[in-house]
Design an enzyme around this catalytic site. Structure first.
Site, PDB file in Angstrom:
ATOM      1  CE  LYS A  14      19.024 -46.383-101.187  1.00  0.00           C
ATOM      2  NZ  LYS A  14      20.217 -47.156-101.620  1.00  0.00           N
ATOM      3  NE  ARG A  89      21.449 -41.961-104.315  1.00  0.00           N
ATOM      4  CZ  ARG A  89      20.597 -42.894-104.458  1.00  0.00           C
ATOM      5  NH1 ARG A  89      19.473 -42.720-104.053  1.00  0.00           N
ATOM      6  NH2 ARG A  89      20.937 -44.113-104.682  1.00  0.00           N
ATOM      7  NE  ARG A 128      20.175 -53.467-109.274  1.00  0.00           N
ATOM      8  CZ  ARG A 128      20.093 -52.388-108.136  1.00  0.00           C
ATOM      9  NH1 ARG A 128      18.893 -52.235-107.425  1.00  0.00           N
ATOM     10  NH2 ARG A 128      20.908 -51.119-108.386  1.00  0.00           N
ATOM     11  NE  ARG A 134      19.822 -49.662-111.235  1.00  0.00           N
ATOM     12  CZ  ARG A 134      19.387 -49.461-110.052  1.00  0.00           C
ATOM     13  NH1 ARG A 134      18.258 -49.832-109.625  1.00  0.00           N
ATOM     14  NH2 ARG A 134      20.142 -48.449-109.537  1.00  0.00           N
ATOM     15  NE  ARG A 145      24.904 -46.912-108.172  1.00  0.00           N
ATOM     16  CZ  ARG A 145      24.011 -48.458-108.511  1.00  0.00           C
ATOM     17  NH1 ARG A 145      24.550 -49.208-109.575  1.00  0.00           N
ATOM     18  NH2 ARG A 145      23.065 -48.718-107.907  1.00  0.00           N
TER      19      ARG A 145
HETATM   20  P1  B4P Z   1      17.788 -52.604-103.886  1.00  0.00           P
HETATM   21  O1  B4P Z   1      16.734 -52.640-102.958  1.00  0.00           O
HETATM   22  O2  B4P Z   1      17.461 -52.268-105.354  1.00  0.00           O
HETATM   23  O3  B4P Z   1      18.831 -51.435-103.520  1.00  0.00           O
HETATM   24  P2  B4P Z   1      18.806 -49.817-103.494  1.00  0.00           P
HETATM   25  O4  B4P Z   1      19.642 -49.643-102.217  1.00  0.00           O
HETATM   26  O5  B4P Z   1      17.442 -49.492-103.464  1.00  0.00           O
HETATM   27  O6  B4P Z   1      19.223 -49.246-104.956  1.00  0.00           O
HETATM   28  P3  B4P Z   1      20.315 -48.077-105.235  1.00  0.00           P
HETATM   29  O7  B4P Z   1      20.773 -47.296-104.127  1.00  0.00           O
HETATM   30  O8  B4P Z   1      21.409 -49.023-106.049  1.00  0.00           O
HETATM   31  O9  B4P Z   1      19.634 -47.313-106.613  1.00  0.00           O
HETATM   32  P4  B4P Z   1      18.572 -45.997-106.670  1.00  0.00           P
HETATM   33  O10 B4P Z   1      17.715 -46.491-107.590  1.00  0.00           O
HETATM   34  O11 B4P Z   1      18.200 -45.373-105.468  1.00  0.00           O
HETATM   35  O12 B4P Z   1      18.833 -53.934-103.881  1.00  0.00           O
HETATM   36  C1  B4P Z   1      19.754 -54.176-104.598  1.00  0.00           C
HETATM   37  C2  B4P Z   1      19.877 -55.650-104.889  1.00  0.00           C
HETATM   38  O13 B4P Z   1      19.925 -56.394-103.939  1.00  0.00           O
HETATM   39  C3  B4P Z   1      18.560 -56.182-105.543  1.00  0.00           C
HETATM   40  O14 B4P Z   1      18.829 -56.916-106.652  1.00  0.00           O
HETATM   41  C4  B4P Z   1      17.904 -56.928-104.408  1.00  0.00           C
HETATM   42  O15 B4P Z   1      17.038 -57.796-105.236  1.00  0.00           O
HETATM   43  C5  B4P Z   1      19.119 -57.465-103.805  1.00  0.00           C
HETATM   44  N1  B4P Z   1      18.977 -57.502-102.139  1.00  0.00           N
HETATM   45  C6  B4P Z   1      18.096 -56.723-101.770  1.00  0.00           C
HETATM   46  N2  B4P Z   1      17.980 -57.004-100.229  1.00  0.00           N
HETATM   47  C7  B4P Z   1      18.601 -58.280-100.354  1.00  0.00           C
HETATM   48  C8  B4P Z   1      18.716 -59.192 -99.123  1.00  0.00           C
HETATM   49  N3  B4P Z   1      18.233 -58.986 -97.831  1.00  0.00           N
HETATM   50  N4  B4P Z   1      19.545 -60.275 -99.321  1.00  0.00           N
HETATM   51  C9  B4P Z   1      20.149 -60.502-100.623  1.00  0.00           C
HETATM   52  N5  B4P Z   1      19.956 -59.563-101.702  1.00  0.00           N
HETATM   53  C10 B4P Z   1      19.097 -58.460-101.305  1.00  0.00           C
HETATM   54  O16 B4P Z   1      19.567 -45.021-107.283  1.00  0.00           O
HETATM   55  C11 B4P Z   1      20.187 -45.062-108.753  1.00  0.00           C
HETATM   56  C12 B4P Z   1      20.694 -43.751-109.360  1.00  0.00           C
HETATM   57  O17 B4P Z   1      19.812 -42.773-109.265  1.00  0.00           O
HETATM   58  C13 B4P Z   1      21.908 -43.028-108.325  1.00  0.00           C
HETATM   59  O18 B4P Z   1      23.184 -43.576-108.646  1.00  0.00           O
HETATM   60  C14 B4P Z   1      21.593 -41.554-108.705  1.00  0.00           C
HETATM   61  O19 B4P Z   1      22.442 -41.341-110.295  1.00  0.00           O
HETATM   62  C15 B4P Z   1      20.330 -41.406-109.181  1.00  0.00           C
HETATM   63  N6  B4P Z   1      19.589 -40.841-107.906  1.00  0.00           N
HETATM   64  C16 B4P Z   1      18.691 -41.542-107.111  1.00  0.00           C
HETATM   65  N7  B4P Z   1      18.152 -40.690-105.994  1.00  0.00           N
HETATM   66  C17 B4P Z   1      18.975 -39.430-106.269  1.00  0.00           C
HETATM   67  C18 B4P Z   1      18.827 -38.193-105.469  1.00  0.00           C
HETATM   68  N8  B4P Z   1      18.077 -38.287-104.352  1.00  0.00           N
HETATM   69  N9  B4P Z   1      19.470 -37.284-105.852  1.00  0.00           N
HETATM   70  C19 B4P Z   1      20.475 -37.556-106.986  1.00  0.00           C
HETATM   71  N10 B4P Z   1      20.267 -38.457-107.762  1.00  0.00           N
HETATM   72  C20 B4P Z   1      19.678 -39.643-107.293  1.00  0.00           C
END
Ligand code: B4P
Length: 194
Positions: A14, A89, A128, A134, A145
């Site tokens: 995302k 979420r 990652r 992280r 998660r």
């Molecule tokens: P990301 O792009 O970083 O993944 P994400 O889905 O955005 O992150 P996530 O859901 O884990 O965390 P968030 O910060 O929102 O990609 C992950 C990895 O994959 C990277 O290393 C990337 O390089 C790799 N990758 C991406 N695309 C790829 C592809 N096509 N091929 C290969 N590799 C690829 O949330 C963190 C925490 O914050 C939550 O657990 C919660 O505690 C809190 N939080 C956030 N939002 C909240 C909300 N609305 N309400 C309550 N708590 C919340």
């Protein structure tokens, strides 16, 4: 004005995709995860509170999260819309988002669900962990998660599907291939809705 919601399990990409969309579409990415991490790094009160939840992979309580998103929307760069990454979420957060957008004469226009199998998600997050260190990318926390995602966030798939807003994207391809699909869908939406 356009509001795009990025849905997907942790590690689906995302944030990766939202950043590219921000650059290509000229509307800002609002990442609740990044906002929490910024507060954590700067040791603000909000950051200290968020940390206790993020460390365990739990959701930060809604009152805190909602206030942070509401404040972010008051900034001038959001005038033409936003790419919401990690918010909503839960169904409760989705309802808050509707109200927030109504207050701006806007709505959720597109919801992208980035689909990736669990084994690949875990592989990416462990990688990652090695690269970025992280605190919430340890195996136990990652598994929690995933559970939190299934319980709280996955119901949003049906919620947005029922409203005809959900677009599924195969996220198990290169970053570029996934992004090309997103851009095609945004262009299709723009043609359809003027
Ligand atoms: P990301 O792009 O970083 O993944 P994400 O889905 O955005 O992150 P996530 O859901 O884990 O965390 P968030 O910060 O929102 O990609 C992950 C990895 O994959 C990277 O290393 C990337 O390089 C790799 N990758 C991406 N695309 C790829 C592809 N096509 N091929 C290969 N590799 C690829 O949330 C963190 C925490 O914050 C939550 O657990 C919660 O505690 C809190 N939080 C956030 N939002 C909240 C909300 N609305 N309400 C309550 N708590 C919340």
């Amino acid at each position: 004005m356009m509001h795009i919601v990025m849905l997907g399990a942790p590690g689906a990409g995302k944030g990766t995709q939202a950043k590219i969309l921000e650059a290509k579409l000229g509307i800002p990415q609002i990442s609740t995860g990044d906002l929490f991490r910024y507060n954590l790094k700067n040791e603000t009160e909000l950051g200290l509170l968020a940390r206790s939840y993020m460390d365990k992979g739990e959701l930060v309580p809604d009152d805190v999260t909602v206030k942070m998103v509401r404040d972010r929307f008051t900034q001038s760069d959001c005038a033409d819309g936003a790419i919401l990454d990690g918010f909503p979420r839960s169904p409760a957060q989705a309802e808050v988002l509707d109200t927030l957008l109504e207050g701006r004469d806007g709505r959720v226009d597109i919801v992208f669900l980035i689909d990736v199998e669990q084994e690949e998600l875990i592989r990416r997050l462990l990688q990652r962990a090695e690269e970025q260190g992280r605190v919430d990318d340890t195996e136990d926390v990652i598994r929690n998660r995933m559970v939190v995602y299934q319980e709280n966030t996955a119901p949003l798939i049906a919620f947005y599907e029922d409203r005809g807003l959900l677009i599924r994207i195969d996220g198990e391809r290169s970053v570029e291939a996934v992004n090309a699909d997103l851009i095609t869908e945004v262009a299709r939406f723009a043609v359809k809705h003027g």
